[in-house]
Design a protein around this motif. Structure first.
Motif, PDB file in Angstrom:
ATOM      1  N   UNK A 256       0.824  -1.210   0.000  1.00 18.67           N
ATOM      2  CA  UNK A 256       0.000   0.000   0.000  1.00 18.67           C
ATOM      3  C   UNK A 256       0.859   1.261   0.000  1.00 18.67           C
ATOM      4  N   UNK A 257       2.097   1.161   0.517  1.00 15.46           N
ATOM      5  CA  UNK A 257       2.979   2.333   0.530  1.00 15.46           C
ATOM      6  C   UNK A 257       3.481   2.678  -0.865  1.00 15.46           C
ATOM      7  N   UNK A 258       3.306   1.765  -1.825  1.00 11.99           N
ATOM      8  CA  UNK A 258       3.853   1.979  -3.166  1.00 11.99           C
ATOM      9  C   UNK A 258       2.946   2.814  -4.053  1.00 11.99           C
ATOM     10  N   UNK A 259       1.701   3.044  -3.667  1.00  9.71           N
ATOM     11  CA  UNK A 259       0.768   3.711  -4.579  1.00  9.71           C
ATOM     12  C   UNK A 259       1.208   5.120  -4.989  1.00  9.71           C
ATOM     13  N   UNK A 260       1.619   5.995  -4.051  1.00 13.17           N
ATOM     14  CA  UNK A 260       2.103   7.303  -4.504  1.00 13.17           C
ATOM     15  C   UNK A 260       3.378   7.208  -5.329  1.00 13.17           C
ATOM     16  N   UNK A 261       4.213   6.205  -5.043  1.00 10.90           N
ATOM     17  CA  UNK A 261       5.446   6.008  -5.806  1.00 10.90           C
ATOM     18  C   UNK A 261       5.120   5.603  -7.238  1.00 10.90           C
ATOM     19  N   UNK A 262       4.128   4.727  -7.417  1.00  8.46           N
ATOM     20  CA  UNK A 262       3.766   4.295  -8.766  1.00  8.46           C
ATOM     21  C   UNK A 262       3.179   5.434  -9.582  1.00  8.46           C
ATOM     22  N   UNK A 263       2.448   6.337  -8.938  1.00 11.19           N
ATOM     23  CA  UNK A 263       1.948   7.519  -9.650  1.00 11.19           C
ATOM     24  C   UNK A 263       3.120   8.357 -10.154  1.00 11.19           C
ATOM     25  N   UNK A 289      16.011   9.010  -2.982  1.00 12.99           N
ATOM     26  CA  UNK A 289      15.857   9.382  -1.576  1.00 12.99           C
ATOM     27  C   UNK A 289      14.389   9.667  -1.252  1.00 12.99           C
ATOM     28  N   UNK A 290      13.710  10.366  -2.159  1.00  6.32           N
ATOM     29  CA  UNK A 290      12.294  10.666  -1.938  1.00  6.32           C
ATOM     30  C   UNK A 290      11.441   9.415  -1.898  1.00  6.32           C
ATOM     31  N   UNK A 291      11.692   8.487  -2.819  1.00  5.82           N
ATOM     32  CA  UNK A 291      10.934   7.236  -2.850  1.00  5.82           C
ATOM     33  C   UNK A 291      11.155   6.447  -1.563  1.00  5.82           C
ATOM     34  N   UNK A 292      12.405   6.353  -1.129  1.00  2.00           N
ATOM     35  CA  UNK A 292      12.713   5.611   0.098  1.00  2.00           C
ATOM     36  C   UNK A 292      12.027   6.246   1.303  1.00  2.00           C
ATOM     37  N   UNK A 293      12.071   7.568   1.391  1.00  2.33           N
ATOM     38  CA  UNK A 293      11.481   8.265   2.530  1.00  2.33           C
ATOM     39  C   UNK A 293       9.967   8.071   2.584  1.00  2.33           C
ATOM     40  N   UNK A 294       9.305   8.244   1.444  1.00  7.56           N
ATOM     41  CA  UNK A 294       7.850   8.072   1.392  1.00  7.56           C
ATOM     42  C   UNK A 294       7.468   6.636   1.739  1.00  7.56           C
ATOM     43  N   UNK A 295       8.231   5.679   1.242  1.00 10.04           N
ATOM     44  CA  UNK A 295       7.931   4.263   1.465  1.00 10.04           C
ATOM     45  C   UNK A 295       8.022   3.885   2.940  1.00 10.04           C
ATOM     46  N   UNK A 300       5.843   3.297   8.797  1.00  5.00           N
ATOM     47  CA  UNK A 300       5.967   3.860  10.152  1.00  5.00           C
ATOM     48  C   UNK A 300       4.613   4.386  10.625  1.00  5.00           C
ATOM     49  N   UNK A 301       3.859   5.015   9.725  1.00  5.24           N
ATOM     50  CA  UNK A 301       2.538   5.533  10.092  1.00  5.24           C
ATOM     51  C   UNK A 301       1.610   4.403  10.530  1.00  5.24           C
ATOM     52  N   UNK A 302       1.679   3.267   9.835  1.00 12.05           N
ATOM     53  CA  UNK A 302       0.856   2.116  10.215  1.00 12.05           C
ATOM     54  C   UNK A 302       1.281   1.597  11.588  1.00 12.05           C
ATOM     55  N   UNK A 303       2.584   1.494  11.815  1.00 11.74           N
ATOM     56  CA  UNK A 303       3.092   0.989  13.096  1.00 11.74           C
ATOM     57  C   UNK A 303       2.660   1.893  14.247  1.00 11.74           C
ATOM     58  N   UNK A 304       2.778   3.205  14.039  1.00 14.55           N
ATOM     59  CA  UNK A 304       2.390   4.161  15.090  1.00 14.55           C
ATOM     60  C   UNK A 304       0.896   4.063  15.374  1.00 14.55           C
ATOM     61  N   UNK A 305       0.092   3.927  14.314  1.00 17.19           N
ATOM     62  CA  UNK A 305      -1.358   3.843  14.509  1.00 17.19           C
ATOM     63  C   UNK A 305      -1.755   2.594  15.279  1.00 17.19           C
TER      64      UNK A 305
END
Length: 412
Positions: A256-263, A289-295, A300-305
């Motif tokens: 699911x983290x890949x969707x913005x990257x694929x766009x 670097x941007x792709x790695x950070x977003x991914x 991390x957002x899922x883990x925190x939630x």
């Protein structure tokens, strides 16, 4: 390579579609993952991955010439759509043969034939046609229509999942047929309402020139998805249905983290195809670097939630949640490997792309086999997946940037 206002707007349009699909897909995933048992979900995910790979055989890869002509010569779209339809029909016997072999090898003692066939049909003749229509619309820069189509398709599958969960007698067999029905309905919507109007005609002279490109691109696509989905098949074969279910849930959350990257990849490929350049290596490094950070940020957002609300995503997902932190770097490595493959596709280095993906497939298969046999405990193999995907990433980056630095096109 600097983005202009139109490019930014187009990206935001695609991203809005991805965001809508992300929300709907998340709901769909949570319903299915928590309604089926872990073992059943592992079988469904693995069968779906098999269908995803087989769907790349449809029309022998002719989607690549179809996308290119939609992007640069849309007046020829009707001729290429006609070719895609004819080649799709010719490819079905081969797909059936390979699907039968896959069933006998992996699923014969685990899943009945009819549910397996329903899942394969859903992927090959359902969702793949939705993807093809969306790809053609994107090539024509009809990004809003493509985004809406993907959202509708995901929405229909989510409705099917809601009905399935409320049925009261949930089983993998019932879900397989519900999934097939919803996906085929999505394909019907795509063909009837979203396929661009064009005068279909058979132009024999177009196809001999384009079949080499189609076959090479199709082979590269198949190898890419084998490389991407092979780990699920290996986990099922080496560790069984339950572990495959846990792994599939973890990978689905990561995916699911890949969707913005694929766009982003989609826009970058179009720009490279139109301008014939990839930009300097400093810019490419910034993209990485941007792709790695977003991914990583997505996981991390899922883990925190999940920390204060461990059952937020349901019972089965909560059982797999302990895998997320040990696999923290996997999203970055997976998405960057996909980005490298898109760079080579955009520069029409199809033969090199196939060679790279074969290399990555061999590396991943060997490393995952070692990890799953030596570290049977989930905490151990989960942490080791960072190393597996990290090695795959390093091989991909070294191969890709060496080719781009050479500044010449290899033989295809």
């Amino acid at each position: 390579m600097l983005p202009d206002r139109a490019t930014i707007f187009a990206y935001l349009t695609i991203l809005s579609g991805s965001a809508g699909r992300l929300v709907i897909s998340l709901v769909y995933f949570l319903i299915v993952a928590n309604t089926l048992t872990l073992g059943e979900f592992g079988l469904f995910a693995t069968a779906s991955s098999t269908g995803l790979i087989l769907s790349r055989l449809l029309a022998f890869g002719f989607i690549s010439p179809l996308y290119r002509v939609a992007t640069v010569k849309p007046r020829l779209l009707g001729a290429y759509l006609s070719g895609f339809a004819g080649l799709s029909a010719f490819s079905l016997p081969l797909i059936t043969l390979v699907a039968g072999a896959a069933y006998l090898l992996l699923f014969a003692e685990r899943l009945a034939l009819l549910p397996f066939a329903a899942i394969i049909v859903a992927e090959v003749l359902g969702w793949r046609l939705v993807e093809v229509v969306a790809i053609v619309n994107n090539g024509l820069r009809r990004f809003r229509q493509a985004a809406l189509l993907v959202i509708i398709g995901s929405g229909l599958r989510t409705i099917a999942a809601l009905l399935f969960a409320g049925f009261g007698h949930a089983s993998l067999e019932i879900w397989a047929f519900a999934y097939c029905g919803a996906t085929m309905a999505s394909a019907a919507v795509a063909l009837l309402a979203f396929l661009p109007k064009a005068r279909w005609r058979f132009v024999r002279s177009l196809y001999p020139r384009r079949m080499a490109d189609a076959v090479f691109a199709g082979a590269a696509d198949i190898v890419f998805y084998v490389q991407s989905e092979l780990d699920k098949l290996l986990v099922l074969g080496l560790a069984g249905e339950r572990t495959a279910g846990l792994y599939a849930i973890a990978l689905r959350v990561i995916d699911l983290t890949a969707m913005p990257v694929r766009s982003f990849n989609q826009m970058l490929v179009q720009k490279i195809m139109q301008e014939r350049g990839v930009g300097g290596f400093r810019r490419l490094a910034a993209y990485e670097a941007g792709i790695a950070l977003v991914s990583v940020a997505g996981l991390v957002a899922v883990i925190i939630a999940l920390k204060p609300f461990p059952h937020l995503l349901g019972r089965n997902v909560s059982e797999a949640a302990y895998l997320f932190a040990p696999m923290l770097l996997v999203p970055a490595f997976r998405n960057l490997v996909e980005y490298h493959a898109e760079l080579l596709y955009a520069r029409e280095r199809t033969g090199s792309r196939i060679a790279l993906l074969c290399l990555l497939t061999a590396i991943k298969a060997g490393l995952i086999s070692v990890v799953m046999t030596r570290f049977p405990e989930a905490g151990s193999w989960a942490a080791s997946m960072n190393l597996v995907f990290g090695v795959v990433y390093l091989a991909s980056a070294g191969f890709t940037y060496t080719l781009l630095a050479q500044g010449r096109r290899p033989l295809r």
